[in-house]
Design an enzyme around this catalytic site. Structure first.
Site, PDB file in Angstrom:
ATOM      1  N   LYS A  75       0.832  -1.221   0.000  1.00 67.20           N
ATOM      2  CA  LYS A  75       0.000   0.000   0.000  1.00 67.20           C
ATOM      3  C   LYS A  75       0.859   1.262   0.000  1.00 67.20           C
ATOM      4  O   LYS A  75       0.605   2.198  -0.755  1.00 67.20           O
ATOM      5  CB  LYS A  75      -0.913   0.046   1.249  1.00 67.20           C
ATOM      6  CG  LYS A  75      -1.876  -1.114   1.379  1.00 67.20           C
ATOM      7  CD  LYS A  75      -2.769  -0.956   2.601  1.00 67.20           C
ATOM      8  CE  LYS A  75      -2.034  -1.024   3.939  1.00 67.20           C
ATOM      9  NZ  LYS A  75      -1.472  -2.352   4.247  1.00 67.20           N
TER      10      LYS A  75
ATOM     11  N   ARG B 225      -0.241  -9.343  13.277  1.00 62.30           N
ATOM     12  CA  ARG B 225      -0.799  -8.322  12.374  1.00 62.30           C
ATOM     13  C   ARG B 225      -1.591  -8.958  11.242  1.00 62.30           C
ATOM     14  O   ARG B 225      -2.620  -8.430  10.828  1.00 62.30           O
ATOM     15  CB  ARG B 225       0.329  -7.448  11.802  1.00 62.30           C
ATOM     16  CG  ARG B 225       0.750  -6.354  12.775  1.00 62.30           C
ATOM     17  CD  ARG B 225       2.124  -5.803  12.483  1.00 62.30           C
ATOM     18  NE  ARG B 225       2.228  -5.177  11.192  1.00 62.30           N
ATOM     19  CZ  ARG B 225       3.350  -5.127  10.466  1.00 62.30           C
ATOM     20  NH1 ARG B 225       4.460  -5.679  10.935  1.00 62.30           N
ATOM     21  NH2 ARG B 225       3.368  -4.524   9.314  1.00 62.30           N
TER      22      ARG B 225
ATOM     23  N   ARG C 168      11.380  -2.451  11.861  1.00 64.20           N
ATOM     24  CA  ARG C 168      10.370  -1.903  12.782  1.00 64.20           C
ATOM     25  C   ARG C 168      10.159  -2.825  13.981  1.00 64.20           C
ATOM     26  O   ARG C 168      10.292  -4.034  13.872  1.00 64.20           O
ATOM     27  CB  ARG C 168       9.028  -1.742  12.040  1.00 64.20           C
ATOM     28  CG  ARG C 168       8.912  -0.431  11.317  1.00 64.20           C
ATOM     29  CD  ARG C 168       7.768  -0.380  10.331  1.00 64.20           C
ATOM     30  NE  ARG C 168       6.500  -0.968  10.776  1.00 64.20           N
ATOM     31  CZ  ARG C 168       5.408  -0.987  10.013  1.00 64.20           C
ATOM     32  NH1 ARG C 168       5.417  -0.458   8.811  1.00 64.20           N
ATOM     33  NH2 ARG C 168       4.300  -1.533  10.464  1.00 64.20           N
TER      34      ARG C 168
ATOM     35  N   ARG D 182      11.679  -6.550   5.195  1.00 66.36           N
ATOM     36  CA  ARG D 182      11.442  -5.118   5.017  1.00 66.36           C
ATOM     37  C   ARG D 182      12.258  -4.304   6.029  1.00 66.36           C
ATOM     38  O   ARG D 182      12.412  -4.704   7.176  1.00 66.36           O
ATOM     39  CB  ARG D 182       9.941  -4.835   5.225  1.00 66.36           C
ATOM     40  CG  ARG D 182       9.585  -3.377   5.113  1.00 66.36           C
ATOM     41  CD  ARG D 182       8.156  -3.200   4.684  1.00 66.36           C
ATOM     42  NE  ARG D 182       7.230  -3.185   5.819  1.00 66.36           N
ATOM     43  CZ  ARG D 182       5.922  -2.961   5.682  1.00 66.36           C
ATOM     44  NH1 ARG D 182       5.388  -2.764   4.498  1.00 66.36           N
ATOM     45  NH2 ARG D 182       5.144  -2.957   6.734  1.00 66.36           N
TER      46      ARG D 182
ATOM     47  N   ARG E 193      -9.531   0.603   8.793  1.00 62.34           N
ATOM     48  CA  ARG E 193      -9.036  -0.737   9.086  1.00 62.34           C
ATOM     49  C   ARG E 193     -10.075  -1.586   9.803  1.00 62.34           C
ATOM     50  O   ARG E 193      -9.816  -2.752  10.084  1.00 62.34           O
ATOM     51  CB  ARG E 193      -7.823  -0.614   9.994  1.00 62.34           C
ATOM     52  CG  ARG E 193      -6.491  -0.778   9.242  1.00 62.34           C
ATOM     53  CD  ARG E 193      -5.608  -1.500  10.027  1.00 62.34           C
ATOM     54  NE  ARG E 193      -4.224  -1.722   9.973  1.00 62.34           N
ATOM     55  CZ  ARG E 193      -3.241  -1.033   9.491  1.00 62.34           C
ATOM     56  NH1 ARG E 193      -3.428   0.088   8.889  1.00 62.34           N
ATOM     57  NH2 ARG E 193      -2.026  -1.454   9.623  1.00 62.34           N
TER      58      ARG E 193
HETATM   59  P1  ADP Z   1       1.104  -2.337   8.083  1.00 67.70           P
HETATM   60  O1  ADP Z   1       0.013  -2.019   7.100  1.00 67.70           O
HETATM   61  O2  ADP Z   1       2.375  -2.684   7.429  1.00 67.70           O
HETATM   62  O3  ADP Z   1       0.703  -3.277   9.171  1.00 67.70           O
HETATM   63  P2  ADP Z   1       0.948   0.347   9.223  1.00 67.70           P
HETATM   64  O4  ADP Z   1       2.155   1.194   9.165  1.00 67.70           O
HETATM   65  O5  ADP Z   1      -0.208   0.695   8.360  1.00 67.70           O
HETATM   66  O6  ADP Z   1       1.495  -1.100   8.939  1.00 67.70           O
HETATM   67  O7  ADP Z   1       0.421   0.266  10.732  1.00 67.70           O
HETATM   68  C1  ADP Z   1       1.249  -0.075  11.814  1.00 67.70           C
HETATM   69  C2  ADP Z   1       0.426  -0.206  13.085  1.00 67.70           C
HETATM   70  O8  ADP Z   1      -0.218   1.043  13.372  1.00 67.70           O
HETATM   71  C3  ADP Z   1      -0.716  -1.219  13.013  1.00 67.70           C
HETATM   72  O9  ADP Z   1      -0.287  -2.510  13.307  1.00 67.70           O
HETATM   73  C4  ADP Z   1      -1.666  -0.648  14.089  1.00 67.70           C
HETATM   74  O10 ADP Z   1      -1.218  -0.953  15.390  1.00 67.70           O
HETATM   75  C5  ADP Z   1      -1.518   0.843  13.905  1.00 67.70           C
HETATM   76  N1  ADP Z   1      -2.526   1.396  12.955  1.00 67.70           N
HETATM   77  C6  ADP Z   1      -2.265   2.000  11.753  1.00 67.70           C
HETATM   78  N2  ADP Z   1      -3.405   2.395  11.149  1.00 67.70           N
HETATM   79  C7  ADP Z   1      -4.425   2.026  11.976  1.00 67.70           C
HETATM   80  C8  ADP Z   1      -5.846   2.135  11.912  1.00 67.70           C
HETATM   81  N3  ADP Z   1      -6.465   2.706  10.856  1.00 67.70           N
HETATM   82  N4  ADP Z   1      -6.570   1.640  12.953  1.00 67.70           N
HETATM   83  C9  ADP Z   1      -5.967   1.079  14.012  1.00 67.70           C
HETATM   84  N5  ADP Z   1      -4.645   0.920  14.134  1.00 67.70           N
HETATM   85  C10 ADP Z   1      -3.861   1.396  13.136  1.00 67.70           C
END
Ligand code: ADP
Length: 215
Positions: free
Chosen positions: A13, A173, A162, A127, A88
């Site tokens: 994404k 996740r 990370r 990554r 999400r």
């Molecule tokens: P990825 O898509 O690679 O898991 P992100 O960088 O989008 O990673 O998100 C990292 C973390 O941030 C998620 O695992 C969650 O804990 C939090 N997070 C990000 N966006 C949201 C969201 N829209 N709602 C709830 N938690 C979120």
């Protein structure tokens, strides 16, 4: 363009969003980047979000909705926006519909980036991310390493793994994605908003999106 990018962690994404911003000046809004920035800056938001993120759990909806309500009203969003990592959950998607209606904004499409699980797992463990929260450039030790090992090509900061990219947090996740976020595919399918792209190259995803927007 005004798009939502859906897809499991590691589906690409962020990479797709960055390419798309170069096409027409739309802004990428990554809730993950915003949260990591808040954690590093030690803000109240960061303190509340940190433990959830580290465990691979979602941050509570009310925190995210507070961020997004403000972010969508910033002037740069008028050029268009690419939502990367939001919504999400179904409640977040419903709240987003309310926010967009209030602001008089219509989305172009919701893109579901569909990548096989074995590819995702391999990508996430390899990554690496730039530690500078203003940059957060993404690398991959196998397919896209920085020119100098461990140093960001763009800003010179250290490139790190990370905290939530341990095997345990990755698996959490992906489970969280399947339980909470995958239902959004049906949610937007019912609204006739969905473009599903099954592809492992970001170029192919970007092309499919451009075709849809042109057509
Ligand atoms: P990825 O898509 O690679 O898991 P992100 O960088 O989008 O990673 O998100 C990292 C973390 O941030 C998620 O695992 C969650 O804990 C939090 N997070 C990000 N966006 C949201 C969201 N829209 N709602 C709830 N938690 C979120």
């Amino acid at each position: 363009m005004r798009l939502i990018l859906l897809g499991a962690p590691g589906a690409g994404k962020g990479t797709v969003a960055k390419r798309l911003t170069q096409l027409d000046g739309s802004v990428q809004i990554s809730t993950g980047d915003i949260l990591r920035g808040a954690v590093q800056a030690g803000t109240e938001l960061g303190k509340q979000a940190e433990a959830y993120m580290k465990a691979g759990d979602l941050v509570p909806d009310d925190l995210i909705l507070g961020i997004m309500e403000k972010r969508l009203q910033e002037p740069d969003c008028q050029q268009g926006f690419l939502l990367d990592g939001f919504p999400r959950t179904i409640p977040q998607a419903e709240a987003l519909n309310g926010m967009l209606a209030k602001l008089g904004i219509k989305l172009d499409t919701v893109v579901n980036i569909d990548v096989p699980r074995d590819v995702i797992l391999d990508r996430l463990t390899t990554r690496r991310t730039c530690s500078n929260t203003q940059c957060q450039a993404i690398y991959n030790v196998k397919s896209n390493p920085p020119q100098v090992a461990g140093i960001c090509d763009k800003c010179g900061s250290p490139v790190i793994q990370r905290d939530d990219e341990t095997e345990e947090a990755i698996s959490k996740r992906l489970d969280t994605y399947n339980a909470k976020t995958a239902p959004l595919v049906d949610f937007y399918g019912r609204e006739d908003m969905l473009l599903t792209v099954t592809a492992t190259s970001s170029d192919a995803v970007v092309n499919a999106i451009q075709e849809r927007l042109a057509g």
